[in-house]
Design an enzyme around this catalytic site. Sequence first.
Site, short mmCIF file in Angstrom:
data_model
loop_
_atom_site.label_atom_id
_atom_site.label_comp_id
_atom_site.label_asym_id
_atom_site.label_seq_id
_atom_site.Cartn_x
_atom_site.Cartn_y
_atom_site.Cartn_z
N GLU A 63 -47.35 -44.72 46.51
CA GLU A 63 -46.16 -43.87 46.56
C GLU A 63 -46.57 -42.56 47.23
O GLU A 63 -47.31 -41.77 46.67
CB GLU A 63 -45.62 -43.62 45.15
CG GLU A 63 -44.52 -42.58 45.09
CD GLU A 63 -43.42 -42.83 46.08
OE1 GLU A 63 -43.28 -42.00 47.02
OE2 GLU A 63 -42.71 -43.85 45.97
N SER B 233 -45.10 -38.37 31.67
CA SER B 233 -44.40 -37.43 30.80
C SER B 233 -44.77 -35.99 31.15
O SER B 233 -45.77 -35.73 31.84
CB SER B 233 -44.75 -37.71 29.34
OG SER B 233 -46.11 -37.39 29.10
#
Length: 391
Positions: free
Chosen positions: A247, A370
């Site tokens: 990515e 997170s």
Amino acid sequence: MDFAYPPEAESFRDEVRTWMSGHLTDGYRALGASSEFGTGDWPVRLAWEREMGQGGWIGLSWPKEFGGRAATVMEELVFAEEYARCGGPTRAGTFGEGLLGPTLIHFGTDAQKDRFLPPILKGEQIWCQGFSEPGAGSDLAGLTTRAHLDGDEWIIDGQKVWTSQAHLSEWIFVLARTDPDKPKHKGISFFLVPLDQAGVDVRPLRDMAGGQHFCEVFFDGARTSEDLIVGSPGDGWAIAMATLGFERGTAFIGQLVRFGNEMDRLIGLARDRGLLASPVIRQRVADLKIGFELMRYGLYRTVTSVLRHGRPGPEASIGKLQWSQWHQQLGELAIEMLGPAGLIPDTTGPVHDVQHGFVFSRAGTIYAGSSQVQRNIIAERVLGLPKEPSA
């Protein structure tokens, strides 16, 4: 600082716009840009994936020898920007194109490449990712799913969770432990597994927004061919880290365009309801607008890293932390502007869009790392602070 795109990128932009204007019909555009999709609209979404494949827009950055277009980072950015700007729907083939395809190009056998790359490029084969487990999310190396070789097949037992679109996919790439006696990062392998078999049970999970995009996947004697391991046994952790590294951050420019649309919707909502007369509301809207501009400049910083190094640096965690919190603040203000109407579930129209955006934004500080993980990365890899003590 010059934020203009070079002439060749603008020429590519014209190509993207021309193709989209002729192929992105209202039926496809109506699918929307959220992940709120399921079995009802899946045939249309698959049709759009095949349309993209026929147009040569899948695998833009893949090397030409594997069927891609070898697009530059700048061209990828332009495509992501224009795709979002023209209302392109959430893609069905993201995991195959963006994660598995590059993984096979780098680590797969010739037989694996010949078998799986062409149908991904044509939009004819849909994949999902089997990494996270109930006890192995941020600590992915703590996974307990196991695999062992039985004759000419691998037998897999265990459980995955938060597996996006597993109930709509045909194949899953899975991390499983093949040597429990080795250190946890060393005994993991990477498998390609068909989902349509007796040993696999896929159970969709309904999220707080009402969708069933995530799933639990249970493996109870699931089987896959001996030759459908990527790399050698024990190579799985290194391959998985490479998979996640493919990515390059270019999709975030499309996300920024969508955030800009939400910002405009918020301002329109405030104006239509006469709320801009309130100095408190004006200030909160202004704060969000300033935050949006800071995200935009932060994105350019990430783009610079991609152009220099081919991938985002650890500084990208700053952007992830920023946009996830910003999006939640925007959703909270939008719900407040709706007043009591915001508390009554709506299934269509602008009120539904605001409600869904607010509810789904709660996940932004969890998925893709997170906020706690992002802060650790920023502290340790950007600021050079000591590592957090282990428990």
